[in-house]
Design a protein around this motif. Structure first.
Motif, PDB file in Angstrom:
ATOM      1  N   ARG A  34       0.782  -1.201   0.046  1.00 25.67           N
ATOM      2  CA  ARG A  34       0.159   0.027   0.031  1.00 25.67           C
ATOM      3  C   ARG A  34       0.953   1.507  -0.060  1.00 25.67           C
ATOM      4  NH1 ARG A  34      -5.432  -0.805   0.612  1.00 25.67           N
ATOM      5  NH2 ARG A  34      -5.782  -2.565   0.024  1.00 25.67           N
ATOM      6  N   SER A  35       2.484   1.434   0.802  1.00 23.48           N
ATOM      7  CA  SER A  35       2.712   1.929   0.498  1.00 23.48           C
ATOM      8  C   SER A  35       4.139   1.945   1.142  1.00 23.48           C
ATOM      9  CB  SER A  35       2.354   3.654   1.680  1.00 23.48           C
ATOM     10  OG  SER A  35       3.174   2.702   2.870  1.00 23.48           O
ATOM     11  N   VAL A  36       5.359   2.712  -0.182  1.00 24.13           N
ATOM     12  CA  VAL A  36       6.897   2.397   0.206  1.00 24.13           C
ATOM     13  C   VAL A  36       7.708   3.842   0.470  1.00 24.13           C
ATOM     14  CG1 VAL A  36       8.736   1.772  -1.194  1.00 24.13           C
ATOM     15  CG2 VAL A  36       6.532   0.922  -2.339  1.00 24.13           C
ATOM     16  N   ARG A  37       8.670   3.714   1.660  1.00 26.26           N
ATOM     17  CA  ARG A  37       8.882   4.794   1.536  1.00 26.26           C
ATOM     18  C   ARG A  37      10.188   4.913   2.056  1.00 26.26           C
ATOM     19  NH1 ARG A  37       8.484   7.586   7.104  1.00 26.26           N
ATOM     20  NH2 ARG A  37       7.085   6.283   7.529  1.00 26.26           N
ATOM     21  N   SER A  38      11.087   4.861   1.279  1.00 35.74           N
ATOM     22  CA  SER A  38      12.154   4.514   1.232  1.00 35.74           C
ATOM     23  C   SER A  38      13.296   5.653   2.609  1.00 35.74           C
ATOM     24  CB  SER A  38      13.289   4.777  -0.170  1.00 35.74           C
ATOM     25  OG  SER A  38      14.363   4.266  -0.369  1.00 35.74           O
ATOM     26  N   GLN A  39      14.343   5.916   3.263  1.00 31.75           N
ATOM     27  CA  GLN A  39      14.673   6.433   3.574  1.00 31.75           C
ATOM     28  C   GLN A  39      16.095   6.429   3.788  1.00 31.75           C
ATOM     29  OE1 GLN A  39      12.875   7.411   7.958  1.00 31.75           O
ATOM     30  NE2 GLN A  39      11.362   8.623   7.152  1.00 31.75           N
ATOM     31  N   LYS A  40      17.100   6.831   3.929  1.00 34.74           N
ATOM     32  CA  LYS A  40      18.972   6.802   4.122  1.00 34.74           C
ATOM     33  C   LYS A  40      19.096   5.171   5.047  1.00 34.74           C
ATOM     34  CE  LYS A  40      23.065   9.287   4.224  1.00 34.74           C
ATOM     35  NZ  LYS A  40      23.439   9.766   5.192  1.00 34.74           N
ATOM     36  N   GLU A  41      18.498   5.270   6.432  1.00 38.51           N
ATOM     37  CA  GLU A  41      19.017   3.879   6.895  1.00 38.51           C
ATOM     38  C   GLU A  41      17.814   3.210   6.573  1.00 38.51           C
ATOM     39  OE1 GLU A  41      20.308   5.639  10.492  1.00 38.51           O
ATOM     40  OE2 GLU A  41      22.353   6.153   8.896  1.00 38.51           O
ATOM     41  N   VAL A  42      16.611   3.373   6.818  1.00 43.98           N
ATOM     42  CA  VAL A  42      15.451   2.470   6.935  1.00 43.98           C
ATOM     43  C   VAL A  42      14.337   2.286   5.721  1.00 43.98           C
ATOM     44  CG1 VAL A  42      14.090   3.809   8.399  1.00 43.98           C
ATOM     45  CG2 VAL A  42      13.824   1.104   8.426  1.00 43.98           C
ATOM     46  N   LEU A  43      13.605   1.320   5.606  1.00 47.29           N
ATOM     47  CA  LEU A  43      12.808   1.449   4.275  1.00 47.29           C
ATOM     48  C   LEU A  43      11.007   0.631   4.482  1.00 47.29           C
ATOM     49  CD1 LEU A  43      12.058   0.611   1.338  1.00 47.29           C
ATOM     50  CD2 LEU A  43      12.551  -1.467   1.897  1.00 47.29           C
ATOM     51  N   PHE A  44      10.614   1.772   4.800  1.00 49.34           N
ATOM     52  CA  PHE A  44       9.185   1.088   5.841  1.00 49.34           C
ATOM     53  C   PHE A  44       8.378   0.757   4.454  1.00 49.34           C
ATOM     54  CE2 PHE A  44      10.528   4.181   8.492  1.00 49.34           C
ATOM     55  CZ  PHE A  44      10.551   3.619   9.863  1.00 49.34           C
ATOM     56  N   LEU A  45       7.616  -0.280   4.230  1.00 50.91           N
ATOM     57  CA  LEU A  45       6.327  -0.476   3.529  1.00 50.91           C
ATOM     58  C   LEU A  45       5.165  -0.849   4.497  1.00 50.91           C
ATOM     59  CD1 LEU A  45       7.590  -4.303   2.144  1.00 50.91           C
ATOM     60  CD2 LEU A  45       7.854  -1.714   0.894  1.00 50.91           C
ATOM     61  N   HIS A  46       4.132  -0.176   3.690  1.00 48.27           N
ATOM     62  CA  HIS A  46       2.651  -0.996   4.632  1.00 48.27           C
ATOM     63  C   HIS A  46       2.539  -2.009   3.599  1.00 48.27           C
ATOM     64  CE1 HIS A  46       2.578   3.018   6.898  1.00 48.27           C
ATOM     65  NE2 HIS A  46       2.922   1.980   7.609  1.00 48.27           N
ATOM     66  N   ILE A  47       1.773  -3.341   3.986  1.00 49.31           N
ATOM     67  CA  ILE A  47       1.346  -3.627   3.308  1.00 49.31           C
ATOM     68  C   ILE A  47      -0.389  -4.796   3.697  1.00 49.31           C
ATOM     69  CG2 ILE A  47       3.265  -4.740   2.710  1.00 49.31           C
ATOM     70  CD1 ILE A  47       3.215  -7.725   4.177  1.00 49.31           C
ATOM     71  N   ASN A  48      -1.000  -5.035   3.315  1.00 45.90           N
ATOM     72  CA  ASN A  48      -2.178  -5.592   3.444  1.00 45.90           C
ATOM     73  C   ASN A  48      -2.644  -6.836   2.803  1.00 45.90           C
ATOM     74  OD1 ASN A  48      -5.675  -4.661   2.820  1.00 45.90           O
ATOM     75  ND2 ASN A  48      -5.182  -3.643   4.598  1.00 45.90           N
ATOM     76  N   ASP A  49      -3.183  -7.663   3.570  1.00 42.59           N
ATOM     77  CA  ASP A  49      -3.938  -9.089   3.166  1.00 42.59           C
ATOM     78  C   ASP A  49      -5.826  -9.337   2.475  1.00 42.59           C
ATOM     79  OD1 ASP A  49      -5.288  -9.041   5.893  1.00 42.59           O
ATOM     80  OD2 ASP A  49      -4.005 -11.322   5.928  1.00 42.59           O
ATOM     81  N   GLY A  50      -6.133  -7.540   3.106  1.00 45.44           N
ATOM     82  CA  GLY A  50      -7.976  -7.663   2.638  1.00 45.44           C
ATOM     83  C   GLY A  50      -8.749  -8.165   4.050  1.00 45.44           C
ATOM     84  N   SER A  51      -7.694  -8.821   4.924  1.00 46.05           N
ATOM     85  CA  SER A  51      -8.976  -9.110   6.289  1.00 46.05           C
ATOM     86  C   SER A  51      -8.402  -7.814   6.898  1.00 46.05           C
ATOM     87  CB  SER A  51      -7.411 -10.543   7.049  1.00 46.05           C
ATOM     88  OG  SER A  51      -6.753  -9.651   7.426  1.00 46.05           O
ATOM     89  N   SER A  52      -8.440  -7.140   6.614  1.00 46.48           N
ATOM     90  CA  SER A  52      -8.669  -5.798   7.913  1.00 46.48           C
ATOM     91  C   SER A  52      -8.170  -4.410   6.593  1.00 46.48           C
ATOM     92  CB  SER A  52      -8.193  -6.026   9.167  1.00 46.48           C
ATOM     93  OG  SER A  52      -6.970  -5.236   9.174  1.00 46.48           O
ATOM     94  N   LEU A  53      -8.564  -3.029   7.737  1.00 48.04           N
ATOM     95  CA  LEU A  53      -8.170  -2.134   6.886  1.00 48.04           C
ATOM     96  C   LEU A  53      -6.914  -1.604   7.362  1.00 48.04           C
ATOM     97  CD1 LEU A  53      -9.764   0.563   5.082  1.00 48.04           C
ATOM     98  CD2 LEU A  53     -10.140   0.756   7.132  1.00 48.04           C
TER      99      LEU A  53
END
Ligand code: 4AD
Length: 458
Positions: A34-53
């Protein structure tokens, strides 16, 4: 490889204390980014499997970032589930590996990251709109409401009947039928047209089949797809919709039918509110901010004749002039609901000549009525339609004879010859119910694959 279903985590309305996850800390999570945010020292992902919001936050070393790890791609992440240091998040997954199972071409993908797309926009993509938060929430609510409907009836002693989709009757007598036509190949092999040379249609209501069953079971219900060849693109009509129908034997009172309508509405709505509060909240926050779920705390009951008088005295003009004997139009329904204080309104006892053959004659006159009831609700109009059925053989026979239907309905007359009982029932449009509780303006946005005149995408 150790595989624990991340589903368990995502489906919890509020993830529990991390110590409960002692056995679950090593996870393999599958979902859509649902979103990808790449920073210098860390990579953030938000993932969703449809079971909830809720999305699962994945935290990874930037070295794990790949070119095809984009919004919309399908990924499998393996790592440790730990308590999140971030306030908004209970738990997060510290990724050891990220595998892009299915990349997504973000340039041609019609949904965009972190954008709240209007419902009319996503409607153009029926194959992709379930990836959108609003449709995701709707589909979970639909699923819980479906389960709630079945539970309501099963808990109250109703037997579920699978009424047929292919039928030979036009229950409502309105001629809004889709006739079944065989394909040319099938015609060749069967050398026949239509349904092996007999007229057959898609059902407009399971009522008559439920009435058959109400001759052996005192309480029955059905819940399935229903079809109407209405040439309408209105915001409350579909060519294929789902209808919940109930039939009760040994009842002589419309009040009993209205009570079941009300109880069904209240029980299913409470179930939906308790099972998916966040999904409902999304609708009330972004789609219909003014909407409040009204749990039938009050309702109003008027007769059709009173309704016509109210309309005649209205300080406004209607496109369709209200007259006794005419059908109530959407504008009339809207006015009646407003007149009664924006609460659900039961309108009872409609003109005999307006309603289908099966409704019970009230034997009143000169304004001759039948024991019918429609439930009107704010913003939607007619939500339920029901009646007492004509259980008396002579009345039914003479009505069918006058309508020229006596031969076609011999089997229906038989039901009145062999152990007939006073009975009645109703049908509730499932999509209209969802429209009402969620405040959705257009019915096409509360069904996964809308079918309406001139439109059958997919
Ligand atoms: O009032 P209706 O036509 O009633 C019947 O079909 C009865 N035989 C039901 C019964 O007594 N067992 O339809 C029932 C409900 C309506 O109140 C409305 O909510 C919904 O079905 N409905 C539609 N919903 C979406 N699109 C349409 N074209 C609909 N037509 C009816």
């Amino acid at each position: 490889m150790l595989k624990f279903a991340i589903l368990l985590f995502l489906s919890l309305p509020c993830p529990p204390d991390p110590c409960c996850f002692a056995l679950l800390w090593w996870q393999n999570a599958g979902g859509w980014v649902r979103s990808v945010r790449s920073q210098k020292e860390v990579l953030f992902l938000h993932i969703n499997d449809g079971s909830s919001l809720e999305n699962l936050q994945v935290v990874a070393d930037p070295s794990l970032e790949k070119r095809d790890l984009t919004f919309g791609s399908a990924v499998e992440v393996q790592g440790k589930l730990v308590k999140s240091p971030h306030k908004m998040q209970n738990m997060e997954l510290q990724a050891e590996t990220i595998h892009v199972v299915g990349p997504c071409d973000i340039w041609s993908f019609p949904l965009k990251m972190k954008e709240r797309h209007p419902l009319e926009y996503v409607r153009q993509f029926p194959h992709l709109r379930c990836r959108n938060n609003t449709l995701g929430s709707l589909l979970r609510i639909r699923s819980e409401a479906t389960a709630g409907i079945h539970s309501f009836f099963q808990d109250n002693g109703y037997v579920h009947i699978h009424t047929p989709i292919i039928t030979s009757n036009d229950c409502e007598g309105a001629g809004e039928l889709f006739q079944i036509e065989t394909s040319s190949e099938a015609k060749e092999s069967a050398e026949k047209t239509h349904f092996f040379n007999v007229p057959a249609f898609l059902t407009v209501s399971g009522q008559l089949h439920l009435e058959v069953m109400a001759g052996a079971f005192t309480h029955v219900f059905t819940f399935g797809p229903t079809f109407r060849a209405e040439n309408s693109q209105s915001r409350r009509h579909l060519a294929e919709f789902y209808m919940v129908e109930a039939e009760l034997s040994f009842t002589e009172s419309l009040q009993d039918i209205m009570q079941v309508m009300e109880d069904l509405f209240k029980t299913v709505t409470s179930t939906v509110l308790s099972k998916c509060p966040r999904d409902v909240e999304l609708f009330h926050k972004y789609i219909a901010p003014a909407q409040k779920v009204i749990l039938f705390s009050s309702s109003c009951r008027i007769s059709y004749s009173e309704a016509v008088e109210i309309l005649k005295q209205a300080p406004q003009t209607f496109v369709f002039k209200p007259e006794w004997g005419c059908d109530l139009q959407t504008e009339h329904e809207k006015y009646l609901v407003k007149h009664c204080g924006e609460v659900p309104v039961f309108v009872v006892n409609y003109p005999y000549d307006l309603k289908p053959f099966y409704m019970r004659d009230n034997e009143d006159g000169p304004q001759h009525t039948v024991a019918a009831v429609d439930l009107l609700v704010p913003g939607v109009g007619e939500l339920c339609g029901g009646s007492l059925r004509e259980e008396r053989l002579p009345f039914l026979e003479s009505r069918l004879r006058r309508l020229g239907l006596i031969d076609a309905y011999q089997w229906y007359l038989d039901l009145r010859k062999f152990g007939s009982v006073p009975h009645g029932g109703f049908g509730m449009g499932f999509e209209r119910y969802l429209q009402y509780i969620l405040g959705v303006d257009n019915i096409k946005d509360v069904i996964p694959f809308p079918r309406f005149s001139h439109s059958c995408l997919l």
